[in-house]
Design an enzyme around this catalytic site. Structure first.
Site, PDB file in Angstrom:
ATOM      1  N   ARG A 101      30.768  39.405  47.233  1.00 21.18           N
ATOM      2  CA  ARG A 101      31.471  40.493  46.545  1.00 21.18           C
ATOM      3  C   ARG A 101      30.951  41.858  46.996  1.00 21.18           C
ATOM      4  NH1 ARG A 101      33.364  38.722  40.445  1.00 21.18           N
ATOM      5  NH2 ARG A 101      34.197  36.682  41.046  1.00 21.18           N
TER       6      ARG A 101
ATOM      7  N   ARG B 267      30.018  26.286  42.821  1.00 22.47           N
ATOM      8  CA  ARG B 267      30.701  26.121  41.542  1.00 22.47           C
ATOM      9  C   ARG B 267      32.116  25.601  41.776  1.00 22.47           C
ATOM     10  NH1 ARG B 267      29.026  31.930  38.758  1.00 22.47           N
ATOM     11  NH2 ARG B 267      26.768  31.603  38.851  1.00 22.47           N
TER      12      ARG B 267
ATOM     13  N   SER C 112      25.560  40.293  36.586  1.00 23.28           N
ATOM     14  CA  SER C 112      25.397  40.189  35.135  1.00 23.28           C
ATOM     15  C   SER C 112      23.906  40.105  34.849  1.00 23.28           C
ATOM     16  CB  SER C 112      26.096  38.950  34.576  1.00 23.28           C
ATOM     17  OG  SER C 112      27.502  39.056  34.673  1.00 23.28           O
TER      18      SER C 112
ATOM     19  N   GLU D 298      33.426  42.493  38.530  1.00 24.19           N
ATOM     20  CA  GLU D 298      32.032  42.107  38.286  1.00 24.19           C
ATOM     21  C   GLU D 298      31.316  41.752  39.591  1.00 24.19           C
ATOM     22  OE1 GLU D 298      29.490  38.314  36.762  1.00 24.19           O
ATOM     23  OE2 GLU D 298      31.574  38.469  36.091  1.00 24.19           O
TER      24      GLU D 298
ATOM     25  N   ARG E  37      36.503  34.600  44.525  1.00 22.30           N
ATOM     26  CA  ARG E  37      36.172  33.415  43.733  1.00 22.30           C
ATOM     27  C   ARG E  37      36.149  32.193  44.642  1.00 22.30           C
ATOM     28  NH1 ARG E  37      36.175  33.331  38.323  1.00 22.30           N
ATOM     29  NH2 ARG E  37      37.397  35.248  38.265  1.00 22.30           N
TER      30      ARG E  37
END
Length: 425
Positions: free
Chosen positions: A398, A270, A360, A357, A285
């Site tokens: 993460r 991404r 999800s 987070e 990130r």
């Protein structure tokens, strides 16, 4: 993709539900009117085509029984001109309708609360007690550098900022986590799949990454097809959700095939457009990261139960690793484009003294299935759109961050969760 029939037939209800996403009623009215105009033009075109077909059949009769063939030919030529004009107008309306439809997000369901942003999300519950240290816990990037697990500078040298190199025990733990997650998910009924990490535009359209989020994707431009010789764009996948879900695009499944439950490991890519200045230290990130994904395809009446099953799977995985976390229901303002409702799982990071987070779990209802044309034939032999669900299980980097920060010692050394020890042998 939004159900246009629902929009036209129950406009006020759709407006009210999409107000959770701050979608203006004027935009939806434009979409509704475009849909009606397109339908009217299509009906008018079909009537002209039917008239043309009827008159064309008269030529043979006129030849046998006598008739003004020249006059009939003039009528048919006039109809053809009119049909060509209507067809061009219909194409314009169709393009306008598609442009509007493809950029409207999914309708939030009753589980999704009103809210503007993440500050309005609703905590559902906490799982496991957060650890207490008799020293100030370090952040993961400090621990990674001290233990030689991650080389941030060489990642930048090899690629650019927000790329990293995992070294030694860091690389081994990353691999161990991937294998452990896949085994964990497989034991709970999710079949392991290996998919390409490059996808075409239609695949990314099916799950909602295109056209709205193209700027966030790494694009391989003008890739030439070996068979046709034609050039077309391919993309590095931002998540295995895209490839796993689209395994069944343009297919009609048998009812006894459902539910389809899949898990896969892939690297993900991404650009993180719009995130400049956020999480610049460490691997929270990154432009490239590893993730183990869960995807399910179900009958509509079973999707709520499947979402709970997927949430439990990801939460139990964190419990097995001894990582405190909480479950959060996302509000409309924080909901992803394709989701009807989403439960985030946020893991506790002692170094940052907050939850972040790590997964999800989203139910997209029939939104993705309508875009990707995934259906099943029910007991009445009727073709019905499936419901699709997806969720991280988990973001590997993460998870490694959470292990480093939760299992750190005063001297900066890091303990290993017992469940991972067999995967390091």
């Amino acid at each position: 993709m939004i159900d246009l029939k629902l929009l036209v037939n129950d406009f006020n209800a759709v407006v009210e539900k999409l107000s959770k996403r701050n979608i203006e009623a004027t935009l939806l009215e434009t979409l509704r009117q475009s849909s009606l105009n397109y339908k009217q033009k299509k009906i008018a075109l079909e009537e002209l085509q039917a008239e043309q077909n009827a008159k064309t059949k008269l030529f043979a009769k006129y030849k046998q029984e006598g008739g003004d063939i020249n006059a009939l030919k003039i009528e048919c030529d006039g109809l053809k001109t009119k049909i060509d004009l209507y067809a061009k107008e219909l194409e314009v309306w169709e393009n306008q309708l598609q442009e509007l439809t493809h950029n409207i997000p999914n309708i939030p369901d009753s589980k999704t609360p009103f809210g503007k942003d993440e500050s309005d999300n609703v905590e559902l519950k906490k799982v496991l007690e957060i650890p207490q240290f008799d020293f100030k816990p370090k952040e993961h990037w400090e621990l990674a550098e001290q233990n030689g697990w991650i080389d941030f500078e060489r990642g930048v040298k090899l690629a650019k900022s927000r790329f990293s190199v995992f070294m030694g025990m860091g690389a081994k733990l990353e691999r161990a986590l991937i294998n452990y997650m896949l085994d964990f998910n497989s034991a709970r009924g999710f079949s392991e799949v290996g998919t390409p990490v490059i996808a075409n535009a239609q695949t990314l359209f099916g799950t909602g990454q295109l056209p709205k989020f193209e700027e966030d994707l790494f694009k391989i431009s003008d890739f030439k097809d070996e068979e046709s010789g034609k050039g077309h764009a391919l993309y590095l996948i931002p998540t295995a959700e895209a490839t796993l879900t689209n395994l069944y695009s343009d297919e009609i499944l048998k009812e006894d095939m459902l539910p389809v439950m899949l898990t896969a490991y892939t690297p993900c890519f991404r650009k993180e457009a719009g995130s400049a200045g956020r999480d610049t230290r460490g691997i929270i990130r990154q432009h490239q990261f590893d993730k183990v994904e869960l995807v399910a395809l179900t009958m509509p009446q079973d999707s709520d139960m499947m979402q709970e099953r997927m949430i439990a799977c990801a939460s139990e995985l964190l419990v097995s690793l001894g990582l405190p976390h909480r479950l959060v229901q996302l509000c409309g303002g924080d909901l992803g484009f394709s989701a009807s409702n989403t439960v985030d799982i946020e893991v506790w990071l002692p170094g940052q003294n907050c939850y972040r987070e790590i997964s999800s779990i989203s139910n997209t209802r029939d939104f993705q299935a309508r875009r990707a044309k995934i259906r099943y034939k029910d007991s009445n032999k009727k073709n019905v759109l499936v419901h699709t669900l997806n969720g991280s299980s988990l973001a590997v980097g993460r998870t490694l961050v959470a292990i480093m920060e939760n299992y750190q010692n005063a001297d900066g050394s890091i303990n290993i969760p017992p469940v991972l020890e067999p995967y390091l042998r």
